[in-house]
Design an enzyme around this catalytic site. Structure first.
Site, PDB file in Angstrom:
ATOM      1  N   GLU A 123       0.824  -1.212   0.000  1.00  0.00           N
ATOM      2  CA  GLU A 123       0.000   0.000   0.000  1.00  0.00           C
ATOM      3  C   GLU A 123       0.853   1.254   0.000  1.00  0.00           C
ATOM      4  OE1 GLU A 123      -0.485  -2.542   1.986  1.00  0.00           O
ATOM      5  OE2 GLU A 123      -2.295  -3.310   1.017  1.00  0.00           O
ATOM      6  N   HIS A 169     -11.792  -5.568   8.214  1.00  0.00           N
ATOM      7  CA  HIS A 169     -12.493  -5.320   6.954  1.00  0.00           C
ATOM      8  C   HIS A 169     -13.700  -4.428   7.184  1.00  0.00           C
ATOM      9  CE1 HIS A 169     -10.191  -9.002   6.174  1.00  0.00           C
ATOM     10  NE2 HIS A 169     -10.198  -8.656   4.917  1.00  0.00           N
TER      11      HIS A 169
END
Lengths: 322, 432
Positions: free
Chosen positions: A56, A126
């Site tokens: 990322e 999540h």
């Protein structure tokens, strides 16, 4: 179209009309884990729609570089929970670029997209809603849509905006939010909140998935003759102070709701500002109905954690009874 | 006599442990378990020689010795099992095991396989929600590596952790009940699939690659305390491209940390093949200053031998080592991935037929005459019962109380600390 198709459509239009635009991220080539980039690689080629390895920090850093050099970069972070390795790049590089170079350089052509918020079974990694972590960073814009029409317009605005933007997409709405979305290119102005229902008793401010929860609360309150004004903030930073304050001046009561934990959430910033601007107009302390100060969102406790319509309605009743 | 002495000592140790618990109410259960284990590893000799040398000890007392002569061994040359990077010599290619080891390895691999199959079924019937990443196909890695590790060696891995949780001491019930979110789960249901822990087993981590620097830190703690132990830090082929992995390599080499970095290369990072994600897909060569070994991760004895070699290397002060386990996963990345959109069914079936770690090991053991088909069938039935019993617990045990949602956010929360919630009336006092 549903929300994920609206997002796909926005990226499609951008790739078609802006020859410098590129879209990248983990697994975007085959269509993305939520199918938001389906068919784009076939249409526009592997040099414009491509996969990145699993890093990322690399994705955002690379995106900043492309944007500075003049490409319209649309970076995808697979889940908002994974944005933290890139936090340094966003806060220390992207947000400060224009400021530190005296407007000589900027990475305004960067847009970061990430699926956001509770989904029912996401667990700790999540389900997060990290907008408050970016609220605290001047120089970037954070935008969260509540549905498909909003998503397309807001995302196109983010892409066209001259500032680095983070676009959080409520993942639980990807398939369930279906609307008749205009096919053409259109934008929705950033930093403008939208008043969804007009009312005179309570102002309610929220964004993303929670807008739909509060819609139900508005109807529940209407049965008790409480008239609520529901505002979708849409842009979290820089947020539309005027619309919210004008509404609070009218009603005198404010309820803010969001999924993220209450301490230091965006609700805190809104409450403090409204308190300052509308102090004498307030008839009751500002209510914040938010997630608990435990990590968002514990898997087995999700139903207890989220600010449900009942918790919000309870807040409404408390406001009215003050 | 020795036996009685040992038992006396362990009784005293247990009383000591209880005394500690009374005297130090804040001492964590984990630390107590570790102390107990440290004591035990010095006094009690396990009758099953899993971490034993390849030379057979016929004089060794074994509760499991059968009428079969225990001097028979499975012995073979694992010629293509290793590749070396920055190493002159590698692990021994001649690998062997005796009957007890063979049956034990088979049983453990079979437990993991069945446990994962059970998790698969329970997930499909919605008894398990959330995320579930299955280890089926990679059993030889966890069983083989653990066989070469001591009880007090540490380990940390990523989210494909059920097999490792079992090997590091969590019972099958502890794993399955954790998946279904019950109190009898190893984290009392609060962790779920990706967050299982045990003494010396640091989980179970969700964020890809984040566990690798943690592993280096644990290795540092071993070195600092002068312990002859290693930390095994596992990650996958997808995580191998995370920057923090390389930061960990640098620190480990700089400070000669006893850390084995293990890349469990199952060929795919979610849906992306290793070749499409990595400029250099030979993960054991990824560091130009740390020696590396590629190991055939489907051969449990080769895995054990390579791990022995690596452990000796680290513990002798030579610094870290990298291992790449070439393995394969049968299921998709997680339960929401069918696993067939990026690879063919033929490929999966081919691996099952020709390289399956359990069946190939079983054949070798039978061919060497160490055990018979019937004995394996008996073990299969035992394993079936263990997993079924655990399933029962996982489906019927009680869940954790709602008040536990507020616990363990902080250690020793300040007096009258309230977890703020959705309204003025849901302040919950958090006392732990």
């Amino acid at each position: 179209m549903n929300l994920c198709q609206a997002v796909q459509n926005s990226i499609d239009l951008t790739l078609a009309n802006d020859h410098t635009s590129i879209a990248f991220g983990e697994d975007v080539a085959f269509g993305g884990v939520f199918r938001c980039t389906v068919d784009l690689r076939q249409k526009y080629g592997a040099d414009r729609v491509f996969n990145t390895p699993l890093s990322e920090q690399g994705i955002v850093g690379f995106g900043i570089g492309c944007a500075v050099a003049g490409a319209t970069a649309i970076a995808e972070i697979q889940f908002a929970d994974y944005i933290f390795p890139a936090y340094d790049q966003i806060v220390n590089e992207a947000s400060k670029y224009r400021y530190r170079s005296g407007n000589l350089f900027d990475c305004g052509r960067l847009t970061i997209r990430a699926p956001w918020g509770a989904v029912g079974h996401g667990g700790l990694y999540h389900s997060q809603s990290p907008e408050a972590q970016f609220l605290h960073t001047p120089g970037i814009k954070v935008v969260i849509p509540r549905g498909a029409i909003q998503a397309k317009g807001l995302l196109l605005s983010c892409i066209k905006d001259d500032n680095p933007c983070i676009f959080f997409e409520p993942k639980i709405l990807y398939r369930s939010a279906k609307e008749n979305v205009p096919i053409k290119d259109y934008t929705i102005p950033l930093s403008k909140a939208e008043v969804l229902t007009e009312g005179t008793d309570i102002t309610m401010v929220t964004w993303g998935t929670q807008v739909h929860v509060l819609h139900e609360v508005v109807q529940m309150a209407a049965k008790e003759n409480i008239s609520c004004e529901l505002i979708d903030l849409r842009t979290i930073v820089p947020w539309d102070v005027d619309t919210v304050c004008k509404s609070v001046v009218k009603t005198g009561k404010l309820l803010i709701s969001h999924e993220a934990p209450i301490t230091g959430g965006v609700g805190a910033e809104i409450a403090a500002t409204v308190m300052k601007e509308c102090f004498l107009n307030l008839e009751a302390p500002i209510e914040r109905i938010c997630g608990y100060d435990v990590h968002p969102i514990p898997h087995t406790y999700e139903t207890f954690y989220i600010p449900s319509k009942w918790k919000c309605f309870d807040g409404v009743k408390r406001l009215m009874a003050y | 006599m020795r036996q009685i002495q040992v038992e006396l000592e362990s009784v005293i140790m247990n009383s000591y442990t209880k005394l500690l618990a009374i005297l130090q109410p804040n001492t964590s259960r984990r630390i107590l378990l570790q102390r107990r284990d440290a004591f035990h590893s010095n006094t009690v000799k396990s009758p099953i020689n899993i971490s034993g040398s390849s030379a057979v000890n016929t004089k060794q007392q074994s509760r499991f010795s059968s009428t079969d002569s225990s001097s028979k061994t499975l012995d073979y040359e694992a010629k293509n099992a290793y590749k070396l990077h920055l190493l002159e010599e590698g692990p021994k290619t001649n690998v062997s095991c005796n009957r007890e080891e063979g049956l034990e390895f088979y049983k453990k691999m079979q437990v993991v396989r069945r446990m994962e199959a059970s998790a698969n079924n329970m997930y499909k019937s919605k008894l398990i929600r959330g995320f579930c990443h299955l280890y089926s196909g990679q059993e030889a890695v966890c069983v083989g590596m653990r066989a070469a590790m001591d009880k007090s060696d540490s380990l940390i891995t990523a989210y494909r952790a059920h097999g490792w949780s079992y090997m590091m001491g969590v019972s099958v019930t502890g794993v399955l009940a954790e998946l279904t979110g019950r109190k009898s789960g190893c984290a009392e249901g609060k962790g779920g699939s990706m967050h299982m822990y045990a003494p010396n087993f640091y989980g179970g981590n969700g964020i890809v690659g984040a566990q690798v620097p943690l592993g280096a830190g644990v290795a540092f703690a071993h070195k600092y305390r002068g312990e002859p132990n290693i930390c095994v830090a596992l990650y996958g082929d997808g995580a191998a491209n995370q920057g923090q992995v390389f930061e960990a390599y640098n620190m480990a080499k700089l400070w000669a940390l006893p850390c084995i970095f293990v890349c469990e290369n199952n060929g795919y990072g979610m849906g992306t093949s290793a070749a499409r994600a990595s400029a250099n897909p030979h993960f054991y060569t990824r560091c130009e200053y740390i020696p590396g070994i590629w190991v055939d991760g489907m051969d449990v004895l080769a895995v054990r031998e390579a791990t022995r070699f690596a452990k000796e290397w680290c513990v002798s002060g030579k610094g870290p080592m990298i291992m790449e386990m070439a393995t394969y996963r049968y299921f998709g990345h997680s339960m929401s991935d069918p696993g067939t959109s990026y690879r063919t069914r033929e490929e999966i079936q081919d691996v099952r037929k020709s390289r399956d770690p359990i069946t190939s090991f079983r054949e070798k053991v039978i061919q060497a005459g160490l055990a018979s088909d019937e004995e394996f069938k008996t073990i299969d039935n035992e394993v079936k019962k263990i997993v079924e019993d655990a399933e029962n617990h996982a489906q019927n045990d009680p869940e954790l109380h709602v008040d536990e949602m507020y616990s363990h956010v902080y250690s020793n929360p300040p007096k009258n600390y309230m977890i703020r919630g959705c309204d003025s009336f849901t302040y919950k006092e958090a006392t732990k």
